[in-house]
Design a protein around this motif. Sequence first.
Motif, mmCIF file in Angstrom:
data_model
loop_
_atom_site.group_PDB
_atom_site.id
_atom_site.type_symbol
_atom_site.label_atom_id
_atom_site.label_comp_id
_atom_site.label_asym_id
_atom_site.label_seq_id
_atom_site.Cartn_x
_atom_site.Cartn_y
_atom_site.Cartn_z
ATOM 1 N N GLN B 80 0.827 -1.098 0.180
ATOM 2 C CA GLN B 80 -0.201 0.565 0.186
ATOM 3 C C GLN B 80 0.910 1.375 -0.469
ATOM 4 O OE1 GLN B 80 -2.728 -0.534 3.150
ATOM 5 N NE2 GLN B 80 -3.266 -2.170 3.075
ATOM 6 N N LEU B 81 1.619 1.283 0.865
ATOM 7 C CA LEU B 81 2.420 2.704 0.914
ATOM 8 C C LEU B 81 3.528 2.603 -0.439
ATOM 9 C CD1 LEU B 81 4.591 2.062 4.441
ATOM 10 C CD2 LEU B 81 2.609 3.533 3.701
ATOM 11 N N THR B 138 -8.516 8.717 2.151
ATOM 12 C CA THR B 138 -9.395 7.919 2.685
ATOM 13 C C THR B 138 -9.275 6.656 2.118
ATOM 14 O OG1 THR B 138 -10.876 9.449 1.969
ATOM 15 C CG2 THR B 138 -11.984 7.911 3.350
ATOM 16 N N SER B 139 -9.021 5.227 1.374
ATOM 17 C CA SER B 139 -8.728 4.620 1.590
ATOM 18 C C SER B 139 -7.922 4.067 2.428
ATOM 19 C CB SER B 139 -8.225 4.647 0.010
ATOM 20 O OG SER B 139 -7.284 4.935 -0.393
ATOM 21 N N PHE B 140 -7.220 4.451 2.855
ATOM 22 C CA PHE B 140 -6.322 4.425 3.752
ATOM 23 C C PHE B 140 -7.238 3.309 4.861
ATOM 24 C CE2 PHE B 140 -2.527 5.812 2.356
ATOM 25 C CZ PHE B 140 -1.375 4.733 1.947
ATOM 26 N N GLY B 144 -9.548 -2.722 4.076
ATOM 27 C CA GLY B 144 -8.426 -4.052 3.227
ATOM 28 C C GLY B 144 -7.226 -2.869 3.074
ATOM 29 N N GLY B 145 -7.332 -1.890 3.354
ATOM 30 C CA GLY B 145 -6.364 -0.615 3.156
ATOM 31 C C GLY B 145 -6.529 -0.111 1.655
ATOM 32 N N GLY B 164 -9.352 -0.677 -2.169
ATOM 33 C CA GLY B 164 -9.017 0.432 -2.132
ATOM 34 C C GLY B 164 -8.443 1.048 -3.345
ATOM 35 N N GLN B 165 -8.150 -0.074 -4.232
ATOM 36 C CA GLN B 165 -8.375 0.275 -5.752
ATOM 37 C C GLN B 165 -9.154 1.052 -6.095
ATOM 38 O OE1 GLN B 165 -5.101 -0.142 -7.551
ATOM 39 N NE2 GLN B 165 -6.475 -0.071 -9.267
ATOM 40 N N THR B 166 -10.788 0.312 -6.107
ATOM 41 C CA THR B 166 -11.236 1.152 -6.110
ATOM 42 C C THR B 166 -11.479 2.983 -6.210
ATOM 43 O OG1 THR B 166 -12.927 -0.702 -6.148
ATOM 44 C CG2 THR B 166 -14.105 0.780 -6.301
ATOM 45 N N PHE B 167 -10.599 3.097 -4.728
ATOM 46 C CA PHE B 167 -11.001 4.571 -4.589
ATOM 47 C C PHE B 167 -10.396 4.732 -5.639
ATOM 48 C CE2 PHE B 167 -13.269 5.629 -0.804
ATOM 49 C CZ PHE B 167 -14.240 4.686 -0.412
ATOM 50 N N TRP B 168 -8.631 4.679 -5.406
ATOM 51 C CA TRP B 168 -7.241 4.484 -6.765
ATOM 52 C C TRP B 168 -8.521 4.958 -8.051
ATOM 53 C CZ3 TRP B 168 -5.318 3.844 -11.303
ATOM 54 C CH2 TRP B 168 -4.103 4.688 -11.031
ATOM 55 N N LEU B 169 -8.962 4.609 -8.184
ATOM 56 C CA LEU B 169 -10.011 4.442 -9.891
ATOM 57 C C LEU B 169 -10.686 5.802 -9.868
ATOM 58 C CD1 LEU B 169 -10.579 1.095 -10.519
ATOM 59 C CD2 LEU B 169 -8.087 2.353 -11.786
ATOM 60 N N ILE B 170 -11.350 5.568 -8.002
ATOM 61 C CA ILE B 170 -12.592 6.681 -8.658
ATOM 62 C C ILE B 170 -12.037 8.235 -8.538
ATOM 63 C CG2 ILE B 170 -14.105 7.750 -6.932
ATOM 64 C CD1 ILE B 170 -15.020 5.276 -6.945
ATOM 65 N N GLY B 171 -10.388 7.899 -7.251
ATOM 66 C CA GLY B 171 -9.693 9.475 -7.160
ATOM 67 C C GLY B 171 -9.230 10.277 -8.995
ATOM 68 N N MET B 172 -8.832 8.545 -9.114
ATOM 69 C CA MET B 172 -8.263 9.779 -10.653
ATOM 70 C C MET B 172 -9.180 10.015 -11.480
ATOM 71 S SD MET B 172 -4.963 9.175 -11.487
ATOM 72 C CE MET B 172 -4.193 8.299 -10.790
#
Lengths: 105, 574, 210
Positions: B80-81, B138-140, B144-145, B164-172
């Motif tokens: 994650q980091l 927020t995804s942290f 699941g982190g 967390g990956q879904t959040f990554w995509l939405i954030g992106m």
Amino acid sequence: MTESEAALVKQEVRVYVMVFTALAGLTVVTVAISYLHLPTVLAISVALVVATVKAGLVASYFMHLISEEKVILWLLLLCAAFLVALMALPVGTETGIAPLWPFSS
Amino acid sequence: MSEAHPELGFWRKYVFATDHKVIGIQYGISALVFLFIGFCLMMLMRWQLAYPGEAIPLIGGLLRESWVNQGAMLPNFYNQLGAMHGTIMVFMGIVPLAVGAFGNFVVPLQIGARDMAFPRLNMMSYQAFIIGGLVMLTSFLLPGGAASSGWTSYAPLAVIATTGQTFWLIGMIFLIASSLLGAINFIVTIVHLRAEGLTFFRLPFFVWSQLVTAFLLLLAFPALQAAAVFQLMDRLVGTSFFLPSGLVVGGEPLAAVGGGSPLLWQHLFWFLAHPEVYVLILPGMGIIAEVIANNTRKPLWGYRTMVYSLLFLGFMSFTVWAHHMFLTGMGTTMSTFFQATTMIISIPSVIILSCLLITLWGGSIRFSVPMLFALAFLPMFGIGGLTGLPLGLAVPDVYLHDSYYIIGHFHYIVAPGTIFALFAGIYHWYPKVTGRAMNVTLGKIHFWLSFLFMNGIFMPMLFEGMAGVSRRLFDPTIYAHGAAVHGLTVMTSWSAWCLALAQIPFVINFFWSMRKQERAEENPWQATTLEWATPTPPPHGNFPETPVVYCGPYEYSVPGAARDFSPQFVKQEV
Amino acid sequence: MSTLDLPYQVEPHPLTGVTSGKLGIWLFLASEVMLFGSLFSSYVLLRVGSPPEFWPLGIEAGLSVPIGTFNTLVLIGSSVTMVMSWASLKMGNLGAFRRYFGATIGLGGVFLLVKAFEYSTKFSHGIFPAVGWPELTDPSMFYGLYFTFTGLHALHVLLGILVNLWLLIWGAAMWETAPERFAGRIEIAGLYWHFVDLVWIFLFPVLYLL
């Protein structure tokens, strides 16, 4: 709005109606051709050519590209160059490797 | 032109601001905070790499149970980091600082405009950015982190990853929307709102760099947007755009339709991400050009050549992306093509760097703090660029790919390269933004320590990479070749923590100078470009009277002139 | 409003010959071209990588060509009413503008309703983006692409409708104060709307006929 400009727009309106007729006609043509069941390559070519002509009509007349300033055309040309790279190169890399469906013949 | 502006309330003035300067400051502060967060994530990773399996000191006990085991980091947390460090630094740190902050604040001033062309679009761009950034952070907090599939989010790994990956995509998607709105605004502003007399070849190089950057953002980012939509469909609806048939996960065949192409993700991702590399570096080059011309008291050597190189660089950056994919087996023909384009694109970068270097020749250099950073930028970017050449050739890339060598390579470009350029920019324009100069002594301490430790971090990485250590390892000592160079890893880690300490003088300087330093005059650096024609700090609407431009951007030491600088906005007696 | 009166909102810039808004919308459309270009590029790559027997024609997969044709005509019709509404404004006829512009919004709504009907028919037959065709056992990329492409396109139509509604109900007040600027806004809204139509002109044969 001056009188002459208004007259010009009136003339344009006639063009719009003609373009609409052409678009509707081409739509019917492309559907009709699809019922002929041409060989795949030919079918794809014909459909894409017709679609490109239609898109050209919309862009030229409805979006006024035919009389638009040069700067817009240059912008679209630049965009088109990158689009070609985007369309062609990934497919080029794909042809050298195994098909995506390993269990097919 | 100088009509009275009604006083705005706090919310309208600072939060929902449409003034490009306030938005620039908003971007700047947010981006610095994100840079700090990304830096902290990296410092945690460096602990695990230097002292694998040992409890993290001080904060090890405070972290979530799913992240640490008795204070020692768990592999999933490390992933994650890693993923979030890259994402935060690239998309939420450097680009918003270089484009959002410097671009927004400086470009309208440098072209003599009263604001950006679409002020409300500008506000929306910042809001989309901050929403995207918050979604990412927020995804942290998710069970699941955060995203853990690398900043590149390669499929199929990313498709089967946690929420967390879904959040990554939405954030992106939000960050992309922000960049697109910003890019449109920059292009229209630069093309339409230039002051009278400011022709294209009288534009400061920084404005040119922002113009090309905006085009890269505009035309490259949509590819990642499409890719993000596809990956969201794969994750949420169950399509298989990136999932090949017969995928086995953890010994179980994956229940998916299949037939997708993991390579498709890589193509779409790198179609964006390679131009993105230039988005990271070009504004930095622009800042460096400003600072060097100003502090050598000389015109830029080969200004036109630099501009043409910049344009060529921008254009070519769209045709090199698959050099990130040499190991995917895309075939020798395509590898050769991308290898050739990659070698070609190195030429304009070298031209720009050479022009900057030659500008130093015979100048009476003022070693101000921004100039120190600018001077350090030149060799650092040089190392970063030259270490990239072996990676651009398919054969050495087979060995070096995904090793610490590439980490060293691109960090040399982005960290002691772009970040030094951004520091130079902060020191250079701070007087214009706040009305006070930054403290020189603290600035020099900050520079020398940063310079030392930056190299202490990234130089060992190049050697580790050549020793064959993979960039993805949670514990590099499990392999003999990793254990053999472990000393370098420890050195890197200590350098990284020391680099954090070296930023303390900067932070103190940043806040202390805002109140305590003496007031700066309108043009403290005796510069020639238009932003120095405004009152300090510039009011709403920027210029008291509409400026007119009479000459090129870098008229320093003009023979026969009374002073060693002839500003663009002052008419010279001939 | 705290925004300044910036130049080139109504009068064209001497160098480019267009207003800021028009340059802006074309830049936006260029990025949209790259967005949909990426989708089509993905389509080509996925299709080239699939053997033909795994890739149905739209009609074989159960898409209705008549409905698709109808929707194409609806969208083309809405483009015509859009350009007519702009022409009416240019001739100074606000009433005609309202009628044509309202018709554009209405036709956009019809397009979305038909699309929703198509979606619901698919769902009721157990066809979802993730499942195959036609016996639901054969794997296929087709419906994934169909739903993604048409979904994204429908979102664009929806956005256009919302913006146009705003322009019709609240934005038209500008006609009284700054008619030229309002006509410029309608032209910009029109450019976006025609672009959405243009995308559909490619989507229709690619998804339904090929």
